[in-house]
Design an enzyme around this catalytic site. Sequence first.
Site, mmCIF file in Angstrom:
data_model
loop_
_atom_site.group_PDB
_atom_site.id
_atom_site.type_symbol
_atom_site.label_atom_id
_atom_site.label_comp_id
_atom_site.label_asym_id
_atom_site.label_seq_id
_atom_site.Cartn_x
_atom_site.Cartn_y
_atom_site.Cartn_z
ATOM 1 N N SER A 168 -9.615 -1.107 7.353
ATOM 2 C CA SER A 168 -9.056 -0.984 5.967
ATOM 3 C C SER A 168 -8.144 -2.056 5.323
ATOM 4 O O SER A 168 -7.642 -2.125 4.238
ATOM 5 C CB SER A 168 -8.374 0.439 5.919
ATOM 6 N N SER B 4 -9.415 1.979 2.613
ATOM 7 C CA SER B 4 -8.251 2.504 1.977
ATOM 8 C C SER B 4 -7.122 1.471 1.507
ATOM 9 O O SER B 4 -6.200 2.034 0.777
ATOM 10 C CB SER B 4 -7.518 3.317 2.873
ATOM 11 N N LYS C 280 0.859 -1.220 0.105
ATOM 12 C CA LYS C 280 -0.035 -0.049 -0.032
ATOM 13 C C LYS C 280 0.862 1.198 0.166
ATOM 14 O O LYS C 280 1.941 1.283 0.863
ATOM 15 C CB LYS C 280 -0.966 -0.018 1.247
#
Length: 478
Positions: free
Chosen positions: A180, A156, A81
């Site tokens: 998330s 996210s 990420k």
Amino acid sequence: MSKALHLLPLAELARLLQQKLLTSVALTEHFLQRIDRFNPTLNAFIQVDRDRAYRDARRADDILAKGTHGSPLTGIPYALKDIFDVESEPTTCHSHLMLQHRAARSSTVASRLAASGAVYLGKLATHEFALGGPSDELPFPPARNPWNTAHFTGASSSGAGAAVAAGLVPIALGSDTSGSIRGPACLCGVVGFKPTYGVVSRAGVFPLSWTLDHCGPLTRFSDDTRRVLQAIAGYDPADPTTVTRKLDLSPRAVTWPSHRIAWPRHLLTDNPHTDPALIAAMDRAVGFLTEAGARVEEVRFRDFSLFNACGRIIMAAESFAVHQHNLRERGAEYGRFTFQRILPGATISAAELLDALRLRTALTGWLNAELFPRYSLLLFPGTLRAAPHFNEFSQDWPPASHVVPTQTIPFNVTGNPALSLPLGLTEAGLPLGLQLVGRLFDDSLVLDAGEAMEKWLAMPALSDDVMLRPHRVVPVTG
């Protein structure tokens, strides 16, 4: 091989590599070709480092050629990420404010994966600063759900969920502050794990909320998650919140008759927005557990709304503290959703934050001193419905409460390990999921139970034909 490489568990990929039936270069090329084919539609990757990927793969092949097996992850690709630092690489946090930023050093997670011999492919889409929401006004487009690209990915760690589900990478690392990791895992039909707070270092990961943030993997199977956790878990002097306690993450067969499992079914039935298909799917899961000999008992999960309020207040206050300087100096550069979500933290008083922290102590005490002494596992919903359509999001935050009704934040408040497992598909072909929650530092049991349940739940693999099916892809507001 009867299955495509991207559908195989990590144990099988490691066997093929160690027995020299497959090279890491060939495996890496397989995933890079899939990224080339599908990422233009899915937007899961925002940056691919091909030179680094091939360099890492050749190094892994050299290790394996010497007859040493390396680690269980040697030669296997992963992605991060885009809030995890990798030395000399951009960390943009999906924000205009960070487009020029390059990391001076790697995050601890990235360093440990590199030390394990894994192959770095690149950075994955997120929401701006791991908060925000899906928006077209940011420097990169939002990731889309590979089961239907007109639908949301969950939260996210959006690129991570989409990339693993689509078979673009077998290992993705995400962060989880209110769900998330588990939200995208649930809505994209993969496995996502939030470890016990303090088990995985957050050093070199851009913070959202210091006391709620967790880092963990998204993978295809629970045993894959275990293998990643074995590589990244452990004390880190660069992160003083990590614990010195060493977890035994060895797999063990679950003897279900020895387990008593709490099941707050009322969280589904009391909410008018719950998809009936989810109730039916979770009831089937309870049936499997009962048939295997587990004692599943319906309980009341006390004060769910207080868990939610407590977590939201802490997250709002801490995220404002992280961003207060940039909000003053560069506020116009934030995306609309992000600005609207961070700014209310300025209104939270010290007294209100202290009240939330006291409440957190009480709620954590109830869960770990009253509920978990009587139960070894907690079965919990992940979200109350399948992935929403992008057109359900308005131009302002928050969307209507039923759009993303996640049930994940209680375990950020308490720090307990929580695993999202795919349950199956709705009639519309969108994934559903559940959570398994364990006692503090009982991460291994949660993964053992997840692995056992996967054999019953039998989540279908996402086919390339589904991803290539035309969907009405609408612009995302924000």
